[in-house]
Write a protein that holds these residues in place. Structure first.
Motif, PDB file in Angstrom:
ATOM      1  N   SER A  17     167.769  65.885 -23.541  1.00 55.47           N
ATOM      2  CA  SER A  17     166.861  66.721 -24.248  1.00 55.47           C
ATOM      3  C   SER A  17     167.246  66.722 -25.910  1.00 55.47           C
ATOM      4  N   ARG A  66     157.071  67.945 -19.879  1.00 57.78           N
ATOM      5  CA  ARG A  66     158.340  67.594 -20.235  1.00 57.78           C
ATOM      6  C   ARG A  66     158.621  68.142 -21.673  1.00 57.78           C
ATOM      7  N   ASN A  83     162.246  67.386 -23.041  1.00 56.65           N
ATOM      8  CA  ASN A  83     162.975  67.255 -21.989  1.00 56.65           C
ATOM      9  C   ASN A  83     162.895  66.106 -20.852  1.00 56.65           C
ATOM     10  N   ASN A  84     163.883  65.823 -20.099  1.00 58.10           N
ATOM     11  CA  ASN A  84     163.869  64.574 -19.364  1.00 58.10           C
ATOM     12  C   ASN A  84     163.180  63.418 -20.207  1.00 58.10           C
ATOM     13  N   ARG A  86     162.533  59.925 -21.557  1.00 57.39           N
ATOM     14  CA  ARG A  86     162.271  58.400 -20.900  1.00 57.39           C
ATOM     15  C   ARG A  86     162.493  57.333 -22.149  1.00 57.39           C
TER      16      ARG A  86
END
Length: 130
Positions: A17, A66, A83-84, A86
Motif C-alpha cells: 500500500s 483498491r 491498496n493491494n 499490482r
C-alpha cells in the motif's frame, strides 16, 4: 496562479500500500475537478481517480475497490490511498485540477480526459516489484 505539489511516491512490493498526497496552493475556487492521473513507461496518461466539487468520485475500472481518493474540507488537499498494488499500477502519478467546472465533466468528473483544460503537478513515482 495555483500550484500542485505531490508527495508519497515510493517503491513497494505487489500487494503493498501507499498513500499519495497533493497540496494545492493559491487555489481560488473549489468548483473544479481534482484528481490523480498516472502514466506508465511508454503509455499515455490515464485518469485513475477524480472527485468533483459536489464530492462525487469516479475511478478507473482497474483500480476500483483498491484505490480511494479523498479531499479535505478546504478542497486544497487531495489524497489517494493505493491498496493491494499490482505491477501494472506502476508509473508516474500526477495530481491535476481541471480548468472547467466539474458540473460539465460528468458525475465524479468521469468525462475528464486531461488532454486539455488541465493543470498538472510535477508527479510522484510509484514503483512496484515482486
Amino acid at each position: 496562479h495555483f500550484q500542485l505539489m505531490e508527495s508519497g511516491g515510493d517503491s513497494v512490493q505487489t500487494g503493498g500500500s501507499l498513500r499519495l498526497s497533493c497540496a494545492a496552493t493559491n487555489l481560488a475556487t473549489p468548483k473544479y475537478c481534482m484528481g490523480w492521473f498516472r502514466q506508465a513507461l511508454g503509455k499515455g496518461r490515464e485518469r485513475v481517480a477524480s472527485i468533483a466539487a459536489d464530492g462525487a468520485t469516479d475511478y478507473h475500472g482497474s483500480v476500483r475497490g483498491r484505490f480511494t481518493v479523498s479531499q479535505d474540507n478546504t478542497k486544497t488537499k487531495l489524497d489517494l490511498q493505493l491498496n493491494n498494488l499490482r505491477l501494472d499500477d506502476a508509473g508516474m502519478y500526477y495530481c491535476a485540477v481541471s480548468r472547467l467546472p466539474s458540473i460539465i465533466l460528468g458525475r465524479g468528473c468521469r468525462n475528464w480526459s486531461g488532454r486539455e483544460h488541465t493543470t498538472w503537478g510535477q508527479g510522484t513515482q510509484v514503483t512496484i516489484s515482486t
